[in-house]
Design a protein around this motif. Structure first.
Motif, PDB file in Angstrom:
ATOM      1  N   GLN A  16      39.326  59.133  40.101  1.00 44.36           N
ATOM      2  CA  GLN A  16      39.662  57.830  40.649  1.00 44.36           C
ATOM      3  C   GLN A  16      39.767  56.795  39.528  1.00 44.36           C
ATOM      4  OE1 GLN A  16      40.326  56.688  43.776  1.00 44.36           O
ATOM      5  NE2 GLN A  16      40.387  58.808  44.478  1.00 44.36           N
ATOM      6  N   VAL A  17      40.597  55.815  39.789  1.00 41.50           N
ATOM      7  CA  VAL A  17      40.779  54.710  38.848  1.00 41.50           C
ATOM      8  C   VAL A  17      40.474  53.414  39.579  1.00 41.50           C
ATOM      9  CG1 VAL A  17      42.394  53.490  37.359  1.00 41.50           C
ATOM     10  CG2 VAL A  17      42.571  55.979  37.618  1.00 41.50           C
ATOM     11  N   GLN A  18      39.725  52.552  38.948  1.00 41.52           N
ATOM     12  CA  GLN A  18      39.479  51.222  39.498  1.00 41.52           C
ATOM     13  C   GLN A  18      40.249  50.204  38.650  1.00 41.52           C
ATOM     14  OE1 GLN A  18      36.544  53.281  38.713  1.00 41.52           O
ATOM     15  NE2 GLN A  18      37.050  54.139  40.719  1.00 41.52           N
ATOM     16  N   LEU A  19      40.946  49.308  39.335  1.00 40.34           N
ATOM     17  CA  LEU A  19      41.702  48.247  38.665  1.00 40.34           C
ATOM     18  C   LEU A  19      41.138  46.904  39.101  1.00 40.34           C
ATOM     19  CD1 LEU A  19      45.336  49.618  39.171  1.00 40.34           C
ATOM     20  CD2 LEU A  19      43.926  49.776  37.125  1.00 40.34           C
ATOM     21  N   VAL A  20      40.760  46.090  38.133  1.00 34.57           N
ATOM     22  CA  VAL A  20      40.192  44.779  38.428  1.00 34.57           C
ATOM     23  C   VAL A  20      41.081  43.715  37.802  1.00 34.57           C
ATOM     24  CG1 VAL A  20      38.216  43.253  38.155  1.00 34.57           C
ATOM     25  CG2 VAL A  20      37.863  45.711  38.529  1.00 34.57           C
ATOM     26  N   GLU A  21      41.530  42.790  38.652  1.00 26.16           N
ATOM     27  CA  GLU A  21      42.428  41.727  38.209  1.00 26.16           C
ATOM     28  C   GLU A  21      41.679  40.409  38.083  1.00 26.16           C
ATOM     29  OE1 GLU A  21      45.811  43.697  41.096  1.00 26.16           O
ATOM     30  OE2 GLU A  21      44.177  42.408  41.732  1.00 26.16           O
ATOM     31  N   SER A  22      42.207  39.534  37.251  1.00 27.15           N
ATOM     32  CA  SER A  22      41.685  38.183  37.131  1.00 27.15           C
ATOM     33  C   SER A  22      42.796  37.269  36.636  1.00 27.15           C
ATOM     34  CB  SER A  22      40.502  38.138  36.163  1.00 27.15           C
ATOM     35  OG  SER A  22      40.904  38.559  34.873  1.00 27.15           O
ATOM     36  N   GLY A  23      42.576  35.961  36.793  1.00 28.33           N
ATOM     37  CA  GLY A  23      43.492  34.998  36.209  1.00 28.33           C
ATOM     38  C   GLY A  23      44.382  34.255  37.168  1.00 28.33           C
ATOM     39  N   GLY A  24      44.337  34.554  38.452  1.00 28.68           N
ATOM     40  CA  GLY A  24      45.171  33.818  39.392  1.00 28.68           C
ATOM     41  C   GLY A  24      44.651  32.412  39.615  1.00 28.68           C
ATOM     42  N   GLY A  25      45.425  31.640  40.366  1.00 26.44           N
ATOM     43  CA  GLY A  25      44.997  30.285  40.674  1.00 26.44           C
ATOM     44  C   GLY A  25      46.147  29.399  41.074  1.00 26.44           C
ATOM     45  N   LEU A  26      45.860  28.101  41.066  1.00 23.91           N
ATOM     46  CA  LEU A  26      46.846  27.084  41.428  1.00 23.91           C
ATOM     47  C   LEU A  26      47.393  26.437  40.156  1.00 23.91           C
ATOM     48  CD1 LEU A  26      48.253  25.177  43.497  1.00 23.91           C
ATOM     49  CD2 LEU A  26      46.171  23.759  43.385  1.00 23.91           C
ATOM     50  N   VAL A  27      48.707  26.331  40.065  1.00 31.80           N
ATOM     51  CA  VAL A  27      49.330  25.732  38.885  1.00 31.80           C
ATOM     52  C   VAL A  27      50.540  24.922  39.330  1.00 31.80           C
ATOM     53  CG1 VAL A  27      50.800  27.755  38.464  1.00 31.80           C
ATOM     54  CG2 VAL A  27      50.204  26.243  36.555  1.00 31.80           C
ATOM     55  N   GLN A  28      50.857  23.882  38.591  1.00 33.69           N
ATOM     56  CA  GLN A  28      52.007  23.051  38.918  1.00 33.69           C
ATOM     57  C   GLN A  28      53.297  23.730  38.449  1.00 33.69           C
ATOM     58  OE1 GLN A  28      51.366  19.151  37.220  1.00 33.69           O
ATOM     59  NE2 GLN A  28      50.070  18.529  38.935  1.00 33.69           N
ATOM     60  N   PRO A  29      54.412  23.403  39.078  1.00 32.08           N
ATOM     61  CA  PRO A  29      55.692  23.934  38.603  1.00 32.08           C
ATOM     62  C   PRO A  29      55.891  23.631  37.122  1.00 32.08           C
ATOM     63  CG  PRO A  29      55.975  22.900  40.729  1.00 32.08           C
ATOM     64  CD  PRO A  29      54.572  22.597  40.302  1.00 32.08           C
ATOM     65  N   GLY A  30      56.385  24.625  36.403  1.00 37.40           N
ATOM     66  CA  GLY A  30      56.559  24.497  34.961  1.00 37.40           C
ATOM     67  C   GLY A  30      55.354  24.925  34.156  1.00 37.40           C
ATOM     68  N   GLY A  31      54.254  25.176  34.829  1.00 42.62           N
ATOM     69  CA  GLY A  31      53.029  25.571  34.146  1.00 42.62           C
ATOM     70  C   GLY A  31      52.981  27.062  33.831  1.00 42.62           C
ATOM     71  N   SER A  32      51.846  27.478  33.289  1.00 41.80           N
ATOM     72  CA  SER A  32      51.671  28.871  32.868  1.00 41.80           C
ATOM     73  C   SER A  32      50.356  29.430  33.399  1.00 41.80           C
ATOM     74  CB  SER A  32      51.662  28.972  31.340  1.00 41.80           C
ATOM     75  OG  SER A  32      52.887  28.543  30.792  1.00 41.80           O
ATOM     76  N   LEU A  33      50.352  30.724  33.597  1.00 41.31           N
ATOM     77  CA  LEU A  33      49.140  31.470  33.932  1.00 41.31           C
ATOM     78  C   LEU A  33      49.218  32.828  33.258  1.00 41.31           C
ATOM     79  CD1 LEU A  33      48.537  31.010  37.788  1.00 41.31           C
ATOM     80  CD2 LEU A  33      47.056  30.195  35.948  1.00 41.31           C
ATOM     81  N   ARG A  34      48.065  33.389  32.967  1.00 43.38           N
ATOM     82  CA  ARG A  34      48.010  34.756  32.451  1.00 43.38           C
ATOM     83  C   ARG A  34      47.120  35.574  33.369  1.00 43.38           C
ATOM     84  NH1 ARG A  34      48.821  36.782  26.892  1.00 43.38           N
ATOM     85  NH2 ARG A  34      47.881  38.850  26.664  1.00 43.38           N
ATOM     86  N   LEU A  35      47.682  36.631  33.921  1.00 44.33           N
ATOM     87  CA  LEU A  35      46.929  37.559  34.758  1.00 44.33           C
ATOM     88  C   LEU A  35      46.485  38.748  33.913  1.00 44.33           C
ATOM     89  CD1 LEU A  35      49.204  37.665  37.943  1.00 44.33           C
ATOM     90  CD2 LEU A  35      47.398  36.050  37.360  1.00 44.33           C
ATOM     91  N   SER A  36      45.250  39.163  34.132  1.00 41.41           N
ATOM     92  CA  SER A  36      44.716  40.310  33.393  1.00 41.41           C
ATOM     93  C   SER A  36      44.306  41.398  34.374  1.00 41.41           C
ATOM     94  CB  SER A  36      43.508  39.886  32.562  1.00 41.41           C
ATOM     95  OG  SER A  36      43.885  38.953  31.580  1.00 41.41           O
ATOM     96  N   CYS A  37      44.476  42.634  33.951  1.00 41.68           N
ATOM     97  CA  CYS A  37      44.089  43.783  34.780  1.00 41.68           C
ATOM     98  C   CYS A  37      43.459  44.829  33.871  1.00 41.68           C
ATOM     99  CB  CYS A  37      45.299  44.361  35.489  1.00 41.68           C
ATOM    100  SG  CYS A  37      44.949  45.841  36.476  1.00 41.68           S
ATOM    101  N   SER A  38      42.274  45.267  34.251  1.00 34.27           N
ATOM    102  CA  SER A  38      41.544  46.242  33.453  1.00 34.27           C
ATOM    103  C   SER A  38      41.299  47.496  34.285  1.00 34.27           C
ATOM    104  CB  SER A  38      40.219  45.650  32.993  1.00 34.27           C
ATOM    105  OG  SER A  38      39.481  46.602  32.259  1.00 34.27           O
ATOM    106  N   ALA A  39      41.615  48.654  33.716  1.00 34.42           N
ATOM    107  CA  ALA A  39      41.412  49.931  34.392  1.00 34.42           C
ATOM    108  C   ALA A  39      40.131  50.589  33.899  1.00 34.42           C
ATOM    109  CB  ALA A  39      42.599  50.858  34.144  1.00 34.42           C
ATOM    110  N   SER A  40      39.425  51.221  34.830  1.00 33.21           N
ATOM    111  CA  SER A  40      38.218  51.970  34.472  1.00 33.21           C
ATOM    112  C   SER A  40      38.145  53.218  35.337  1.00 33.21           C
ATOM    113  CB  SER A  40      36.973  51.106  34.653  1.00 33.21           C
ATOM    114  OG  SER A  40      36.823  50.722  36.008  1.00 33.21           O
ATOM    115  N   GLY A  41      37.202  54.075  35.026  1.00 31.51           N
ATOM    116  CA  GLY A  41      37.085  55.346  35.734  1.00 31.51           C
ATOM    117  C   GLY A  41      37.852  56.419  34.988  1.00 31.51           C
ATOM    118  N   ASP A  42      38.653  57.190  35.718  1.00 29.75           N
ATOM    119  CA  ASP A  42      39.464  58.241  35.108  1.00 29.75           C
ATOM    120  C   ASP A  42      40.752  57.633  34.557  1.00 29.75           C
ATOM    121  OD1 ASP A  42      41.174  61.236  36.333  1.00 29.75           O
ATOM    122  OD2 ASP A  42      40.812  60.475  34.304  1.00 29.75           O
TER     123      ASP A  42
END
Length: 116
Positions: free
Chosen positions: A1-27
């Motif tokens: 099994q693989v576990q994927l954990v995401e982070s980095g979402g949220g509220l941003v104004q048009p024209g703005g930036s966000l970075r989403l991260s995803c880390s895999a663990s397990g197999d």
């Protein structure tokens, strides 16, 4: 099994930036493709970007030139840098991985809202 954990979402104004991260663990062996999908309210889940091991990144037409994908096989992470965000980018974003033998695994999803 693989576990994927995401982070980095949220509220941003048009024209703005966000970075989403995803880390895999397990197999984490035999990971072939890593990437992100998104699903907006009332719409089907769509592929945002993906990259095969040692291959070329593919982006959806709607995000080309604005989003960048960063894959780190040493850390088993896949990050999505999103610039010049538009209200149409509002969705739940899901990271995924596909094993070389075909199995798919999904993260739990992270909400991105682009609004003034």
């Amino acid at each position: 099994q693989v576990q994927l954990v995401e982070s980095g979402g949220g509220l941003v104004q048009p024209g703005g930036s966000l970075r989403l991260s995803c880390s895999a663990s397990g197999d984490v062996s035999s990971i072939y493709i890593m990437g992100w999908f998104r699903q907006a309210p009332g719409k089907q889940r769509e592929l945002v970007a993906s990259v095969p091991s040692g291959g070329t990144t593919t982006f959806s037409d709607s995000v080309k030139g604005r989003f960048t994908l960063f894959r780190d096989d040493g850390k088993h992470t896949i990050d999505l840098q999103m610039n010049n965000l538009e209200p149409e980018d509002t969705a739940v974003y899901y990271c995924y991985i596909q094993k070389s033998y075909g199995a798919w695994y999904w993260g739990q999803g992270t909400q991105v809202t682009v609004s003034s």
